[in-house]
Design a protein around this motif. Structure first.
Motif, PDB file in Angstrom:
ATOM      1  N   GLY A  48     -14.538  26.774  -0.825  1.00 22.88           N
ATOM      2  CA  GLY A  48     -13.727  25.892  -1.168  1.00 22.88           C
ATOM      3  C   GLY A  48     -13.008  26.412  -2.391  1.00 22.88           C
ATOM      4  N   CYS A  49     -13.337  26.913  -3.358  1.00 18.02           N
ATOM      5  CA  CYS A  49     -12.741  27.533  -4.400  1.00 18.02           C
ATOM      6  C   CYS A  49     -11.385  28.217  -4.173  1.00 18.02           C
ATOM      7  CB  CYS A  49     -13.616  28.080  -5.492  1.00 18.02           C
ATOM      8  SG  CYS A  49     -14.608  29.589  -5.018  1.00 18.02           S
ATOM      9  N   GLU A  53     -11.353  24.767   3.905  1.00 18.64           N
ATOM     10  CA  GLU A  53     -11.606  23.427   4.252  1.00 18.64           C
ATOM     11  C   GLU A  53     -12.580  22.893   5.186  1.00 18.64           C
ATOM     12  OE1 GLU A  53      -7.364  22.477   5.753  1.00 18.64           O
ATOM     13  OE2 GLU A  53      -6.737  23.038   3.639  1.00 18.64           O
ATOM     14  N   TYR A  55     -15.855  24.061   5.104  1.00 18.43           N
ATOM     15  CA  TYR A  55     -17.132  24.371   4.471  1.00 18.43           C
ATOM     16  C   TYR A  55     -17.342  23.763   3.319  1.00 18.43           C
ATOM     17  CZ  TYR A  55     -15.805  28.147   7.748  1.00 18.43           C
ATOM     18  OH  TYR A  55     -15.510  28.733   9.196  1.00 18.43           O
ATOM     19  N   GLU A  56     -18.696  23.329   3.217  1.00 18.77           N
ATOM     20  CA  GLU A  56     -19.119  22.657   1.745  1.00 18.77           C
ATOM     21  C   GLU A  56     -19.676  24.126   0.965  1.00 18.77           C
ATOM     22  OE1 GLU A  56     -21.022  19.127   2.214  1.00 18.77           O
ATOM     23  OE2 GLU A  56     -19.628  18.120   3.110  1.00 18.77           O
ATOM     24  N   THR A  57     -19.177  24.522  -0.151  1.00 24.65           N
ATOM     25  CA  THR A  57     -19.641  25.395  -0.866  1.00 24.65           C
ATOM     26  C   THR A  57     -19.648  24.978  -2.521  1.00 24.65           C
ATOM     27  OG1 THR A  57     -17.410  26.623  -1.092  1.00 24.65           O
ATOM     28  CG2 THR A  57     -18.927  27.144   0.574  1.00 24.65           C
ATOM     29  N   ASN A  61     -18.276  27.260  -5.892  1.00 23.40           N
ATOM     30  CA  ASN A  61     -17.327  26.424  -6.559  1.00 23.40           C
ATOM     31  C   ASN A  61     -17.863  26.527  -8.049  1.00 23.40           C
ATOM     32  OD1 ASN A  61     -16.254  26.357  -4.033  1.00 23.40           O
ATOM     33  ND2 ASN A  61     -16.339  24.052  -3.899  1.00 23.40           N
ATOM     34  N   GLN A 259     -22.904  27.056   4.387  1.00 20.15           N
ATOM     35  CA  GLN A 259     -23.347  26.177   3.651  1.00 20.15           C
ATOM     36  C   GLN A 259     -24.977  26.427   3.095  1.00 20.15           C
ATOM     37  OE1 GLN A 259     -20.500  22.849   4.903  1.00 20.15           O
ATOM     38  NE2 GLN A 259     -22.518  22.271   5.467  1.00 20.15           N
ATOM     39  N   TRP A 299      -7.755  26.856   6.191  1.00 16.07           N
ATOM     40  CA  TRP A 299      -7.408  27.319   4.798  1.00 16.07           C
ATOM     41  C   TRP A 299      -5.976  26.740   4.398  1.00 16.07           C
ATOM     42  CZ3 TRP A 299      -3.859  30.796   3.443  1.00 16.07           C
ATOM     43  CH2 TRP A 299      -3.911  31.461   1.913  1.00 16.07           C
TER      44      TRP A 299
END
Length: 472
Positions: A48-49, A53, A55-57, A61, A259, A299
């Motif tokens: 994410g950082c 788009e 994946y939840e990380t 981050n 994740q 992305w």
């Protein structure tokens, strides 16, 4: 978020004059600990950082928000060349000969940190004994300790996937300080959890000493299988390590693995913080190469195909996040170039030591940047790639903007990630000046052995005495 762009109109390849004192050097009593985490087969488009788009990380981050995100860190296209490069601080033309092999005579950053008085540990993927080529000593279970690590918990030291070996995820066969732990002994357990537990326990036990942990993770390499968060009521046996059929199911497992990897990194950061070691510990997160080519990710509004084993940006451009509470500028984003050869030099500065004749000459320390200082910036990175594993070789040098291959192809990468628009040589201005300097650099490098060579290759040249490229 603070974005710092450091752009130079012309490369300067002359060596920078030495000085007797660097303001970022540290004394023996205040040397920070280091935890270097390297993910397996996942790159910038998955975080994410960095604009990912799918994946939840949140934990990666969070580390970036608390520290520095480097925009331009570069590895090699596939695992072993990257692992040998980061551990020894040397370009592959000096010491790389076989896939799955680190020569036991090589000095690693483990040796260096151990000699500097650090307690050292390695966990995760080893795969460096020479199993694939049956090289001498490939059954030596003490090889990781002899490579500079007091303690280890690793996959693929003396066993591959066949026989009493096996996969790294469910019911994993592991080796702890040289002792083999069978699949049966780890029945019902998830390898990444065991490895992270080991890291956290090592940090707990060594909290009053300077320590260095190298964690080359087994996530998120294929096979793409369920994690503890997605396994549900499936029977947990070693057979669970087989990937499902269908691209959609494999992508879903890959997302879950990314994740879960992020979750484990959060566990390590939380352990450091709970012990009150946040201001005494540098946490570095990177990856060994691009994402598996079967994975496509959204992305920044576009689709990126994984580039593992290839020379394009999606194969060698990797994340680098650094957090050292009270030192790293919070939320800083740097365009400074970082080469995988730079980690050895950086750790040397962390340990407060002077580089000697026994140390590699290919890297530059980015430790100053971790203290919010400009540092001794490099103006190019180099990729020398022949992995002897049926992959197409190549060699390039690049800046943040421009990339020149040894065969003459030349691209402006930020506007041409797919490398579809060769700028050629009929150019002027900055592009022409940079090309000239990169040509000069590549002309100082030994050639890459041609062809998609494999494990049966007889001639594997190395050039350990190649002069310092910064001085050419």
């Amino acid at each position: 978020m603070k974005v710092e762009s450091r752009v130079y109109p012309k490369l300067r390849l002359a060596v920078v004059a030495c000085v007797l004192f660097f303001p970022w050097q540290v004394g023996a009593d205040d040397r920070p600990n280091v935890i270097l985490i390297m993910a397996d087969d996942v790159s910038w488009e998955c975080f994410g950082c960095y604009g990912g788009e799918d994946y939840e990380t949140p934990n990666i981050n969070r580390l970036a928000a608390q520290g520095i995100r480097f925009e331009h860190c570069y590895s090699t296209p596939i695992c072993t060349p990257s692992r040998v490069k980061i551990m020894t601080g040397k370009y592959g033309f000096r010491n790389y000969t076989h896939f799955g092999y680190l020569h036991p005579d090589e000095r690693t950053f483990g040796h260096m940190m151990q000699d500097a008085g650090y307690q050292t540990a390695i966990a995760g993927k080893w795969q460096l004994n020479g199993l694939y080529n049956s090289l001498p000593g490939n059954q030596d279970s003490t090889r990781p300790m002899n490579a500079g690590f007091h303690e280890s918990l690793l996959w693929q030291v003396t066993r591959g996937k066949a026989g009493d070996g096996g996969e790294r995820f469910w019911d994993p066969p592991l080796e702890h300080n040289g002792n083999f732990i069978t699949k049966a002994e780890n029945a019902g357990k998830y390898g990444p959890d065991l490895l992270t537990d080991f890291v956290c326990d090592f940090v707990q036990r060594n909290r009053d000493k300077p320590f260095f942990v190298y964690y080359p993770m087994v996530l998120v390499h294929d096979p793409f299988v369920p994690t503890p968060d997605t396994v549900g009521d499936q029977a947990i046996t070693h057979a669970l390590n087989k990937a499902p059929k269908g691209a959609k199911a494999r992508k879903a497992n890959f997302v879950a693995m990314v994740q879960y990897m992020d979750k484990l990194i959060g566990r390590i950061a939380d352990k450091v913080d709970s012990l009150g070691l946040g201001e005494e510990t540098i946490i570095l997160f990177t990856a060994d190469n691009g994402t598996n080519t079967s994975i496509r990710s959204r992305w920044n509004g576009t689709e990126i195909q994984g580039g593992k084993a290839g020379m394009k940006d999606n194969g060698t451009h990797v994340p680098l996040v650094a957090r050292w509470k009270g030192h790293t500028p919070k939320g800083s984003v740097l365009s400074d170039l970082v080469d995988f050869t730079d980690f050895y030099a950086t750790l040397s500065d962390v340990a407060g030591r002077q580089m000697s004749a026994d140390d590699p000459i290919d890297g530059r320390s980015f430790f100053p940047q971790l203290n919010g200082q400009p540092g001794n910036l490099r103006e190019w990175v180099l990729c020398h790639y022949q992995c002897y594993w049926k992959k197409n070789p190549g060699q390039y040098a690049r800046t943040a903007q421009y990339k020149l291959y040894r065969d003459g192809r030349y691209y402006q990468i930020p506007v041409d990630l797919d490398e579809s628009n060769d700028l050629g040589s009929a150019i002027s201005g900055e592009a022409a000046n940079v090309r000239k300097e990169l040509e000069h650099l590549l002309n100082q490098c030994p050639p890459v052995p041609p062809g998609a060579l494999d494990k049966n290759t007889k001639v594997r040249p190395t050039y350990p005495k190649t002069p310092n490229l910064f001085a050419q």
